[in-house]
Write a protein that holds these residues in place. Structure first.
Motif, PDB file in Angstrom:
ATOM      1  N   GLY A  69      37.966 -39.881 -34.257  1.00  0.00           N
ATOM      2  CA  GLY A  69      38.477 -40.944 -35.127  1.00  0.00           C
ATOM      3  C   GLY A  69      37.634 -41.179 -36.352  1.00  0.00           C
ATOM      4  O   GLY A  69      37.082 -40.254 -36.942  1.00  0.00           O
ATOM      5  N   TYR A 194      39.290 -42.344 -27.973  1.00  0.00           N
ATOM      6  CA  TYR A 194      39.890 -42.530 -29.291  1.00  0.00           C
ATOM      7  C   TYR A 194      40.465 -43.938 -29.424  1.00  0.00           C
ATOM      8  O   TYR A 194      40.561 -44.687 -28.447  1.00  0.00           O
ATOM      9  CB  TYR A 194      41.004 -41.506 -29.527  1.00  0.00           C
ATOM     10  N   HIS A 208      45.156 -36.184 -34.438  1.00  0.00           N
ATOM     11  CA  HIS A 208      44.896 -37.011 -33.256  1.00  0.00           C
ATOM     12  C   HIS A 208      45.747 -36.541 -32.079  1.00  0.00           C
ATOM     13  O   HIS A 208      45.234 -36.327 -30.970  1.00  0.00           O
ATOM     14  CB  HIS A 208      45.208 -38.469 -33.585  1.00  0.00           C
TER      15      HIS A 208
END
Length: 383
Positions: A69, A194, A208
């Motif tokens: 992240g 995350y 992601h």
């Protein structure tokens, strides 16, 4: 992360229960040291054999926690209780929830890595150096020559509410691409952690999702802290939908009571039936933090509450991330915490102490505690 006033009592809940430039000289491999799980928290155990494994060499890469992240610069007012406009000065501090967790784990003696993107600028170099100084593996970090490192100004106002102002239009963290991911680093970990900020815009959203899929396919435990930041989303609706879009892929989820209310569109976060709505079939652990009231934990087999630790709060930035670092540092070396309630409660006491210590200093990463500091404060609390 819950908000705190002058006295801080932090607790967590467990499951019910680029094309960028990568500067190789700035990378560092994951720490070979891994903290052992806690077995019993008492005055005698804090002093003695329960922590006899501290600092023992652990060459197993399966204890690695990869945090995916954003990493950015937080600017925190030097004076509490003022709005951002009223603050006379700000202290620069490294931040970004996933990066906070990575550094927090390393400070506790665990093995961690960070995957994300910063600007090819002085702040980006500074953040890379901070990871290196804290023994965080930064092989997955990328540098963008065309975008700046993100900035965030944050303050705790006199009414107890936090105020944020972000500079990221776009910032480098939003531009991480799937092709830039270090999949080998992900696959050799035990846990992928995350948040939701990386889901807001492309191409980071696709990166992601690809990282999480690779982790799931490799058998990793997926850890999710939504870390709601409404000012970054186009709307409340998009934030709710975005956060919930990956909800059922996580094995461990940490939420605050405010986030429960937001995700359930105003329902009572203290109602067990409401919390149960967020417990999906494949979830192994749900942690609900409640600020000064402590926390609840839920797994399929058991649930309960763990009291927090009261301290004088200076800055609550990073407290939730310190808590997550505390619990993941234990989980990474002992997954039996998910099945054994006694072990889980002890690990949560440790995580609570991590969060409590963090609010006694300004900034997130600068305030993250070492394992020694955590054990010392726990010893004092049971003296």
């Amino acid at each position: 992360m819950a908000l705190y006033s002058a006295a801080f009592c932090f607790s967590g809940v467990v499951s019910l229960p680029r094309n960028s430039v990568c500067f190789s000289q700035r990378t560092v491999r994951a720490s070979a040291f891994s903290c052992p799980p806690l077995s019993s928290i008492s005055r005698s155990n804090v002093q003695g054999k329960a922590f006899a494994g501290d600092g023992l060499l652990d060459t197993k890469e399966s204890s690695l926690v990869v945090c995916f992240g954003e990493m950015l610069i937080d600017f925190v007012p030097t004076t509490n209780g003022l709005s951002l406009a009223e603050a006379p000065a700000f202290k620069k501090a490294a931040g970004g929830a996933p990066a906070n967790v990575a550094v927090g784990i390393a400070r506790l003696g665990g093995s961690s890595a960070f995957i994300g993107k910063v600007g090819e600028d002085e702040f980006g170099y500074m953040l890379a150096d901070i990871l290196k100084e804290n023994n965080v593996n930064s092989e997955g970090m990328r540098f963008d020559p065309g975008a700046r490192t993100a900035l965030a100004f944050v303050t705790l106002r006199s009414d107890g509410e936090r105020e944020f102002m972000f500079y990221r239009n776009p910032s480098a963290d939003m531009l991480l691409q799937e092709a830039e991911l270090d999949f080998d680093l992900i696959r050799k970990a035990k846990i992928l952690h995350y948040g939701s900020i990386s889901l807001i815009t492309e191409p980071c959203k696709s990166a992601h999702i690809a990282a999480a899929k690779a982790a799931k396919d490799a058998g990793l435990v997926l850890s999710y802290d939504p870390n709601l930041r409404l000012p970054l989303w186009p709307s409340a609706k998009s934030a709710r939908e975005g956060i919930l879009s990956i909800w059922e892929t996580a094995d461990v989820i940490k939420v605050s009571e405010e986030e429960i209310s937001f995700l359930t569109e105003g329902e009572d976060p203290y109602d067990e039936n409401v919390v149960r709505k967020l417990y999906h079939p494949n979830l192994k652990l749900l942690l609900v933090t409640e600020g000064p009231d402590g926390c609840r934990y839920y797994t399929k087999e058991f649930s309960g509450r763990v009291k927090g630790m009261k301290v004088d709060a200076v800055d609550t930035t990073g407290a939730g991330d310190a808590f997550v670092a505390g619990i993941l540092s234990q989980l990474a070396v002992d997954l039996s915490l998910l099945q054994e309630e006694g072990k889980l409660r002890d690990a949560l006491l440790f995580a609570n102490a991590c969060g409590a210590l963090t609010v006694t200093e300004r900034g997130a990463i600068p305030a993250l505690p070492t394992r020694e500091a955590v054990l010392n404060v726990m010893l004092k609390s049971v003296a």
